[in-house]
Write an enzyme that holds these catalytic residues in place. Sequence first.
Site, mmCIF file in Angstrom:
data_model
loop_
_atom_site.group_PDB
_atom_site.id
_atom_site.type_symbol
_atom_site.label_atom_id
_atom_site.label_comp_id
_atom_site.label_asym_id
_atom_site.label_seq_id
_atom_site.Cartn_x
_atom_site.Cartn_y
_atom_site.Cartn_z
ATOM 1 N N ASN A 1 0.827 -1.196 0.000
ATOM 2 C CA ASN A 1 0.000 0.000 0.000
ATOM 3 C C ASN A 1 0.868 1.255 0.000
ATOM 4 O O ASN A 1 0.913 1.983 -0.994
ATOM 5 C CB ASN A 1 -0.940 -0.013 1.207
ATOM 6 C CG ASN A 1 -2.046 1.009 1.071
ATOM 7 O OD1 ASN A 1 -2.017 1.863 0.187
ATOM 8 N ND2 ASN A 1 -3.025 0.946 1.948
ATOM 9 N N ASP A 2 1.583 1.471 1.093
ATOM 10 C CA ASP A 2 2.341 2.716 1.217
ATOM 11 C C ASP A 2 3.388 2.876 0.113
ATOM 12 O O ASP A 2 3.636 3.987 -0.340
ATOM 13 C CB ASP A 2 3.032 2.774 2.586
ATOM 14 C CG ASP A 2 2.013 2.737 3.721
ATOM 15 O OD1 ASP A 2 0.913 3.285 3.521
ATOM 16 O OD2 ASP A 2 2.309 2.155 4.769
#
Lengths: 115, 460
Positions: free
Chosen positions: B386-387
Amino acid sequence: MTDFLTLFTIFVLSIFLGIEVISKVPSILHTPLMSGTNAIHGIILVGAIAILASADTTTLRVIGFLAVVLATLNVIGGFVVTDRMLEMFKGRGQRGRRDQGAAASAVTPPAEPAQ
Amino acid sequence: MTAALHWSYLAAAVCFILALRGLSGPRTARPGNLIGAFGMALALALTLSATHLSNLVLLIVAMAVGVAIGVPVARMVRMTAMPQMVAAFNGVGGGAAALVALADYIRSSNGVALSTGNRLAVMLGVVIGCISFAGSVVAFAKLQELITGRPIVYPGQQVVNGVMGAAALALTVTAIIGPHVGLVAIVGLIALGLGVAVVMPIGGADVPVVISLLNSLTGLAVAASGFVLHNVVLIVAGTLVGASGTLLTRMMSQAMGRSLANIIFGAFGSVSAVAGADGAGGERTVRSGTADDIGTLLAYSNRVIVVPGYGLAVAQAQHTIRELADLLESRGVEVIYAIHPVAGRMPGHMNVLLAEADVPYEQLKEMDEANPLLPSTDVALVVGANDVVNPAARDSPGSPIYGMPIINVDEAGNIIFLKRSMRPGFAGIDNELLYNPKTTLLFGDAKDSLSKLVAAVKTA
């Protein structure tokens, strides 16, 4: 004082040695590196043994005992975990073929009785 | 100290240096680690044989307890849990160093007088060891998700930490000037508090950098003990770890595009910013697809880039992703894995996990190699990451992860996210990319989703 200076000389040289050695480590090995250096500072166990072995009061015995337990954990855990990680990087080609065979037979179990 | 003991310490120090040198390549790394373990065993064996052992039974019991806990834990822990394991083993080392220093101080007040210089070394050992111990415990709890991975902040935090730091410093100076055992214990307690206070406000994604920092602190605490005990191997080993840990910490923060100061102090005052980002995320819609649709899309692509993240590791889906990749390759689809420098939870962690699944090394591309390929890529398949693909790191200066280099999956033709839920990533930041019109989401456990995709590609 001379004694301190000798120890301090070793300390300063070790700083440069540490930086020199580590700057050659590739980024894919940074996790094992962290774990490996972690194991090395487990050498505090030598100091912990010295404390417990010479302890003559209950307080010192308790502190020494705890220190030896913790330091032993550090040494054992550090080296075993590092070894397990590095095992993954070893003999890639060889391990690959064997595991591929195992995976293939696992995916198609009906084929096995026929063989 | 006998001559034999001294030689064994020199040998151990050389072994440790060789162990670190071995880590310059995957092939030499494992033998190097064994050399390090050999050096450790040698130093310990000679220490035991050379010491007058008045508490032999206690000593044996203590070491047996350490082995009995350490071996099973270290052998059974999953590869995904390695970062918190490193934190835990680092913490116990820091605790041991603090206890050794404390015992030295107590001994000195019982007759064996310490010089002022030695009292300084003892106090450094106590303070640094305690910070490392407490900080590692908090880092472990964050990674193990016993407590939230989000930064824990409250108003006036800096003032509280400043007061604690000042108190620790003042008491340390007092304890160096003249021996007061009680004071040392208090300083130790404050240092424990400081360790907790410093790590609490650090976001989950930054915790590995902090572990590396704590690792180097433990090394320095060990070196400090070496000065007190006049033990050369403690100084050499501790300093090696301290220096290398500091350098590694710097390299890791550079990989995230941030300064170390920003990582450690960045969370202070960010309370409102994080809350604001959350509020904005709740109302927009995302597009979720079925495994069949996505399978067809994958099967008729020319190039697929897989971006693996921690979610892939948690679901133990390394083998399934490889099965999918093999299947796609057999259909003529080019499959590449794009590995972010901090994919997983530590630098190189994802490489370890994919190596475990025997993913061919040639298919692994580092971020800098993968990014130029993305505009000509049909599908970017983001599995449990995600990040590291969040465009906020590139585009919104207010974001806590702004400046971190990312894999530009938004440049690919299609973006597929395999996610468990809409929960934000480890850093706790909403991802704009999920609302991108090119994005399709497939919810569920990464392994289940991948298995469904394998089935879908087979029938496509």
